[in-house]
Design a protein around this motif. Structure first.
Motif, mmCIF file in Angstrom:
data_model
loop_
_atom_site.group_PDB
_atom_site.id
_atom_site.type_symbol
_atom_site.label_atom_id
_atom_site.label_comp_id
_atom_site.label_asym_id
_atom_site.label_seq_id
_atom_site.Cartn_x
_atom_site.Cartn_y
_atom_site.Cartn_z
ATOM 1 N N SER A 182 0.859 -1.178 0.000
ATOM 2 C CA SER A 182 0.000 0.000 0.000
ATOM 3 C C SER A 182 0.896 1.229 0.000
ATOM 4 O O SER A 182 2.124 1.114 0.107
ATOM 5 N N PRO A 183 0.320 2.443 -0.102
ATOM 6 C CA PRO A 183 1.158 3.647 -0.053
ATOM 7 C C PRO A 183 1.967 3.778 1.229
ATOM 8 O O PRO A 183 2.917 4.557 1.275
ATOM 9 N N PHE A 208 1.185 9.078 16.141
ATOM 10 C CA PHE A 208 0.530 9.297 14.852
ATOM 11 C C PHE A 208 0.811 10.714 14.364
ATOM 12 O O PHE A 208 0.801 11.676 15.142
ATOM 13 N N MET A 209 1.070 10.821 13.073
ATOM 14 C CA MET A 209 1.186 12.106 12.382
ATOM 15 C C MET A 209 0.663 11.906 10.973
ATOM 16 O O MET A 209 0.763 10.815 10.412
ATOM 17 N N THR A 210 0.127 12.954 10.397
ATOM 18 C CA THR A 210 -0.387 12.932 9.017
ATOM 19 C C THR A 210 -1.297 11.730 8.778
ATOM 20 O O THR A 210 -1.339 11.173 7.684
ATOM 21 N N GLY A 211 -2.027 11.332 9.811
ATOM 22 C CA GLY A 211 -3.007 10.266 9.662
ATOM 23 C C GLY A 211 -2.456 8.864 9.626
ATOM 24 O O GLY A 211 -3.156 7.938 9.219
ATOM 25 N N ARG A 212 -1.210 8.682 10.074
ATOM 26 C CA ARG A 212 -0.647 7.333 10.056
ATOM 27 C C ARG A 212 0.283 7.142 11.246
ATOM 28 O O ARG A 212 0.789 8.103 11.823
ATOM 29 N N GLU A 213 0.511 5.860 11.581
ATOM 30 C CA GLU A 213 1.367 5.522 12.713
ATOM 31 C C GLU A 213 2.837 5.690 12.338
ATOM 32 O O GLU A 213 3.264 5.293 11.260
ATOM 33 N N PHE A 214 3.626 6.243 13.269
ATOM 34 C CA PHE A 214 5.064 6.415 13.059
ATOM 35 C C PHE A 214 5.899 5.654 14.076
ATOM 36 O O PHE A 214 7.059 5.343 13.789
ATOM 37 N N ALA A 215 5.371 5.397 15.251
ATOM 38 C CA ALA A 215 6.169 4.760 16.294
ATOM 39 C C ALA A 215 5.255 4.000 17.244
ATOM 40 O O ALA A 215 4.067 4.316 17.391
ATOM 41 N N MET A 238 10.670 9.180 6.710
ATOM 42 C CA MET A 238 11.261 9.763 5.504
ATOM 43 C C MET A 238 10.190 10.283 4.551
ATOM 44 O O MET A 238 10.411 11.270 3.836
ATOM 45 N N MET A 239 9.021 9.642 4.520
ATOM 46 C CA MET A 239 7.917 10.181 3.727
ATOM 47 C C MET A 239 7.585 11.593 4.182
ATOM 48 O O MET A 239 7.382 12.494 3.362
ATOM 49 N N LEU A 240 7.534 11.788 5.501
ATOM 50 C CA LEU A 240 7.243 13.122 6.042
ATOM 51 C C LEU A 240 8.356 14.104 5.710
ATOM 52 O O LEU A 240 8.090 15.225 5.247
ATOM 53 N N THR A 268 3.950 8.350 -1.033
ATOM 54 C CA THR A 268 3.930 6.895 -0.916
ATOM 55 C C THR A 268 5.274 6.382 -0.434
ATOM 56 O O THR A 268 6.322 6.970 -0.730
ATOM 57 N N ILE A 269 5.245 5.271 0.280
ATOM 58 C CA ILE A 269 6.463 4.686 0.827
ATOM 59 C C ILE A 269 7.429 4.249 -0.274
ATOM 60 O O ILE A 269 8.645 4.223 -0.077
#
Length: 513
Positions: A276-277, A425-432, A491-493, A499-500
């Motif tokens: 997925s992205p 969570f940031m930008t609507g997704r999990e980071f840690a 890194m996306m951020l 997308t990843i």
């Protein structure tokens, strides 16, 4: 036949026979040139030239000088790189070389490089790797250039570069032929330069804070440390099943037991899941464990790591992602799962959020069917993922996860149904994901047993029972906090990538047909 067009069209994916006829013709012409070169010289691909200078450094040091200053200084340089532009104008020729640091222009004529070398140059192609020596000067238009007294062909390019006005535009081809993407698109090169700077900054930050970098097994007899489906293989000499790791967690915590009080690893994990992205089956994590800390300390430290990476790689902790600001400079918000639902889905009745039957009915509206044995906490988490997670744009720690979905986290002293766990969570997704580590061997053994029951009931992502890890805990692990940070999503951020796949040099793709 001399190929002096400003650029050439991009090759299509697949074999030569799939290419349009004009590109097939270009490749055939280049192969013929290479064949002639093999006949003319003993070493058609020489390996005896080492450039003393780089384009970026030359521009930084000398681009501000006048023509007169450069003539007076008579600066000798030697460079090498890919020829990306070429012009033959009567008795003089120009070329632009691109190396890893930037581009610089070459100028040559018969008097400078010799008639034979100059004539040979006229038949070289865009994409060829070229060496040059000469002195710096500025053209009448003020462009820093090299007046060549030597040019050599180091590597013959057989395929044409993409069109200079469009670059490599096809997204799948950019991922599949990343080497062409990198040579053609400056934005792609910058993405991976930022990635490298950010990872280096994280590594240095960890070391500066007394952390020991370690390496733990990629091949494991028991895949542990997360709930995920592993990749399985077979070790012939040992005659046993082995798994690509889904996380390094249990090995890193063994090192805490052994006496290393702060350890970290930046490396790959593998999970046999969909694309997925924001998901790739092979991805990079930074996991960190520190004795005598807890989840609150870990949240503070995670903020520091992310701010440091942003500052080092982008020069700021206030970023823009997909057209919206993301401010990493402020303290990150902290909400429980229920608080996040109430904040971001206020239309739902707050008094119903503890009602298991209502939660199941609400999840069914979203097409979610949780396991039959899921408790209220797990149902609340599932609802959070449906109605609140995507709305967490600003940095937010979600805290107090239910014990039933946190098999490695320490239970709260105030409520055994929840754990001292957080996710960022940031930008609507999990980071840690982090927590106060469970260091009670009997409690951990019981949770492993429940995971085994879940696996036997059909949950492919449930954990295995790791008897050696229990044995390690029985020796005694000090109070410990730990966290895993998703490097690719970070890194996306930092690169504003949607997308990843844009931040992984060679992402997973279906086999080329």
């Amino acid at each position: 036949m001399s190929d002096t067009r400003p650029q050439e069209a991009a090759p299509a994916a697949g074999s030569d026979t799939e290419l349009p006829i004009d590109e097939n013709q270009i490749i055939a012409e280049r192969r013929a040139k290479l064949a002639a070169l093999r006949e003319a010289v003993a070493v058609p691909f020489p390996n005896d030239f080492v450039p003393a200078d780089r384009a970026g450094a030359l521009l930084a040091a000398h681009d501000g000088k006048t023509r007169e200053e450069l003539e007076a200084e008579n600066i000798s340089v030697s460079v090498a790189g890919r020829m990306v532009l070429k012009r033959v104008q009567g008795k003089a020729s120009f070329a632009t070389l691109q190396d890893a640091t930037g581009r610089i222009q070459l100028w040559m004529n018969d008097d400078g490089v010799g008639a034979e070398a100059h004539d040979a140059f006229k038949h070289w192609d865009l994409g060829d790797i070229v060496a040059a020596e000469g002195t710096l000067f500025k053209t009448k238009k003020g462009e820093l250039s090299i007046r060549c007294n030597m040019v050599r062909l180091l590597t013959k390019s057989l395929r044409p570069l993409p069109d200079k006005f469009h670059g490599l535009a096809d997204q799948e081809m950019r991922y599949r032929q990343r080497y062409v993407d990198l040579m053609s698109n400056e934005s792609t090169r910058q993405t991976f330069i930022i990635r490298s700077k950010a990872i280096a900054a994280i590594r240095q930050f960890m070391v500066d804070n007394g952390c020991l970098e370690v390496e733990t097994p990629m091949l494991q007899p028991i895949p542990g440390g997360a709930t995920a489906r592993p990749f399985q293989t077979h070790h012939n000499a040992l005659d046993q099943a082995m798994f690509l790791r889904i996380a390094p967690e249990l090995y890193l915590k063994r090192l805490i037991v052994g006496g290393f009080e702060r350890v970290f690893e930046i490396n790959r994990n593998f999970r046999n899941e969909g694309l997925s992205p924001r998901h790739n089956p092979e991805f990079t994590m930074m996991e960190f464990y520190a004795a005598y800390t807890d989840c609150r300390w870990m949240m503070d430290y995670t903020e520091q790591v992310i701010r440091h990476a942003a500052q080092a790689a982008r020069g700021s902790t206030v970023l823009e992602y997909q057209g919206r600001p993301v401010d990493l400079s402020k303290p990150f918000a902290r909400l429980t799962i229920v608080e996040a639902i109430r904040t971001h889905a206020p239309e739902l009745p707050a008094e119903k959020l503890d009602d298991a039957a209502w939660l199941r009915a609400e999840l069914a509206k979203h097409g979610v069917e949780p396991p039959a044995n899921a408790g209220v906490g797990a149902l609340q988490l599932a609802l959070f993922e449906e109605v609140a997670e995507s709305k967490l744009w600003d940095p937010t720690f979600i805290i107090d996860y239910p014990a039933e979905v946190s098999p490695l986290a320490r239970s709260s002293d105030h409520d055994p149904e929840i754990t001292e766990r957080f996710e960022l969570f940031m930008t609507g997704r999990e980071f840690a994901n982090g927590f106060s580590e469970l260091n009670d061997p009997e409690d951990q053994a019981e949770r492993f047993r429940k995971q085994v029951e879940a696996k036997e009931a059909g949950d492919d992502e449930a954990m295995y029972y790791d008897a050696d890890y229990i044995r390690a805990l029985e020796y005694g692990m000090p109070p410990t906090g730990g966290v895993g940070i998703g490097i690719d999503r970070l890194m996306m951020l930092l690169t504003d990538s949607p997308t990843i796949r844009d931040v992984i040099l060679f992402p997973a793709l279906k086999r080329e047909q």
